[in-house]
Design an enzyme around this catalytic site. Structure first.
Site, PDB file in Angstrom:
ATOM      1  N   SER A   1      45.570  32.063  46.955  1.00 39.56           N
ATOM      2  CA  SER A   1      44.457  33.009  47.103  1.00 39.56           C
ATOM      3  C   SER A   1      44.218  33.405  48.552  1.00 39.56           C
ATOM      4  CB  SER A   1      43.184  32.413  46.514  1.00 39.56           C
ATOM      5  OG  SER A   1      43.297  32.355  45.112  1.00 39.56           O
TER       6      SER A   1
ATOM      7  N   ASP B   1      39.525  36.535  40.764  1.00 40.25           N
ATOM      8  CA  ASP B   1      40.549  35.575  41.206  1.00 40.25           C
ATOM      9  C   ASP B   1      41.275  35.028  39.976  1.00 40.25           C
ATOM     10  OD1 ASP B   1      41.991  33.334  42.331  1.00 40.25           O
ATOM     11  OD2 ASP B   1      40.597  33.392  44.022  1.00 40.25           O
TER      12      ASP B   1
ATOM     13  N   ASP C   1      43.901  38.776  42.862  1.00 40.54           N
ATOM     14  CA  ASP C   1      44.816  38.351  43.924  1.00 40.54           C
ATOM     15  C   ASP C   1      46.139  37.859  43.334  1.00 40.54           C
ATOM     16  OD1 ASP C   1      43.468  36.221  42.751  1.00 40.54           O
ATOM     17  OD2 ASP C   1      43.009  35.215  44.648  1.00 40.54           O
ATOM     18  N   HIS C   2      46.073  37.370  42.078  1.00 34.69           N
ATOM     19  CA  HIS C   2      47.237  36.840  41.359  1.00 34.69           C
ATOM     20  C   HIS C   2      46.761  36.444  39.971  1.00 34.69           C
ATOM     21  CE1 HIS C   2      45.328  32.982  41.826  1.00 34.69           C
ATOM     22  NE2 HIS C   2      45.201  33.240  43.121  1.00 34.69           N
TER      23      HIS C   2
ATOM     24  N   GLU D   1      33.633  39.026  44.435  1.00 35.96           N
ATOM     25  CA  GLU D   1      34.658  38.196  43.814  1.00 35.96           C
ATOM     26  C   GLU D   1      34.130  37.393  42.624  1.00 35.96           C
ATOM     27  OE1 GLU D   1      35.957  34.558  45.575  1.00 35.96           O
ATOM     28  OE2 GLU D   1      37.905  34.617  44.600  1.00 35.96           O
TER      29      GLU D   1
ATOM     30  N   THR E   1      39.239  33.667  49.217  1.00 35.90           N
ATOM     31  CA  THR E   1      39.105  35.110  48.967  1.00 35.90           C
ATOM     32  C   THR E   1      38.035  35.755  49.848  1.00 35.90           C
ATOM     33  OG1 THR E   1      39.748  34.590  46.697  1.00 35.90           O
ATOM     34  CG2 THR E   1      39.021  36.853  47.137  1.00 35.90           C
TER      35      THR E   1
HETATM   36 MG    MG Z   1      39.002  33.066  45.241  1.00 33.36          MG
HETATM   37 ZN    ZN Z   2      44.021  29.297  42.163  1.00 36.42          ZN
END
Ligand code: MG
Ligand code: ZN
Length: 388
Positions: A111, A70, A325-326, A278, A164
């Site tokens: 997220s 993440d 995710d980013h 994750e 997530t």
């Molecule tokens: Mg997350």
């Molecule tokens: Zn964040």
């Protein structure tokens, strides 16, 4: 005109050179200001990174390990790499691409929309968990695996109900609906989940005790990581913290151990498995513009990747895809030393940024993950490979 342009170019070059020289002349971190103290990771213990043979059976994977860092942009990866003496387990991945992370309603995703894109193949609004723009539930890749009779698992260092992991387990219009998200876990047939969030299962407004309901469904419900690590088969619900797990310094090697535990259990299924892992808190370090936090979480995630690689290299039928995710923090690596592991981070924001994130793949089918892609392409590719 041409002459003038050349002059400007020459002046720019001289300026750039001068700037470069003055920066290296200032490379002295003996007097770190308070403001800088969280931005500079002084270096810590380094671990050995192994090289694994990329020697696989078949063109399609039997097992899929999908790993999401993440907030993990390339600066987070490289900050970790510098801190570990220039080496990461991630270097074993020869197939590398970029994922564009924009959500359906925002250039900068959160997220929830990011997780939903990666789990379901739908771009949705920020805050959405497993639902599309019309708040309609959309199936995720873990559910698809479950339907095919493949064993599944979900692991995170946050609460397991956080955006997530929730995107692989639940369908709710808003990410903050932790109790509803926990309720959705009971609607699945997931084999293993390990993360925080015990309170969302037990201290609920509706009075339900989901820990008990999970037990009645045949799950071992455990809260202690040492107990969790001993489980080799059956169904496992590992709820290791009331809400989120603490950060790495306190949590220790929970994530690599949880990854190994899940692999031990899931590998019993002859039909294969889908596991999502994750590294949740790389993002939190980015939000806090805290290089120490980012680096330690990045290295923890990389060691979990090492556990997955060890399994995949032996198994030969397992595809590992690592992405994010980013990006978080608009992080830059402004300085570093491989030897000491010192990393100087710079940050453009306390929020997420819009830059593409890296995608790394290892195993049968890895060549599918090269070049630029949309985040939603990743679960679509994985789903196509699961068709068999
Ligand atoms: Mg997350
Ligand atoms: Zn964040």
């Amino acid at each position: 005109m041409i002459k003038k342009l050349r002059w400007t170019k020459a002046i720019a070059l001289v300026l750039a050179l001068g700037l470069g020289l003055s920066v290296s002349a200032q490379e002295n971190y003996k007097h770190i200001s308070k403001e800088d103290s969280v931005k500079v990771f002084p270096g810590g213990e380094q671990y050995k990174v192994k090289q694994f043979k990329a020697n696989f059976k078949g063109k399609k994977p039997k097992n899929i390990i999908f790993m999401i860092g993440d907030g993990m942009g390339i600066a987070q990866v490289f900050g970790g790499m510098t801190a570990n003496g220039g080496k990461l387990f991630l270097e074993n991945f020869k197939y590398v691409g970029f994922s564009r992370t924009q959500s359906a309603d925002n250039y900068v995703t959160d997220s929830a929309a990011g997780g939903t894109a990666l789990s379901s193949g739908y771009k949705t609004y920020n805050g959405a968990i497993g639902v599309d723009m019309n708040k309609k539930s959309q199936p995720n890749i873990r559910e698809y695996a479950e339907e095919k009779g493949i064993a599944t698992g979900v692991i995170s260092t946050s609460a397991i109900t956080h955006a997530t992991p929730a995107s692989f387990m639940a369908h709710q219009p808003q990410r903050k609906m932790y109790e509803e998200i926990a309720g959705d876990f009971l609607n699945t047939n997931v084999d293993v989940f390990i993360g925080g969030g015990y309170d969302h299962f037990t201290k609920r407004k509706d009075g339900r005790n989901l820990a008990k309901e999970l037990k009645d469904k045949g799950y071992k419900v455990l809260r202690d990581m040492k107990e969790i690590a001993k489980v080799k088969d059956g169904k496992l619900a590992g709820l290791t913290a009331p809400t989120h797990n603490p950060r790495y310094e306190e949590r220790g090697d929970m994530l690599p151990v949880a990854t190994q535990t899940a692999l031990n259990i899931l590998d019993n299924d002859k039909d294969g498995f889908f596991l999502m892992v994750e590294g949740s808190q790389i993002d939190w370090g980015g939000h806090q513009n805290d290089t120490h936090f980012v680096v330690n979480e990045m290295l923890d995630f990389d060691r979990a990747i090492g556990v997955a690689l060890e399994f995949a290299a032996k198994n030969k039928e397992t595809l590992i895809v690592v992405t994010a995710d980013h990006e978080t923090g608009g992080m830059a690596v402004l300085g570093g030393k491989y030897k000491s592991g010192m990393v100087k981070g710079g940050y453009a924001t306390g929020h997420h940024s819009g830059v593409p994130v890296p995608v790394f793949a290892f195993g049968p089918g890895a060549e599918e993950f090269m070049g630029f892609m949309e985040n939603i392409d990743i679960p679509k590719k994985l789903k196509a490979m699961m068709k068999r």
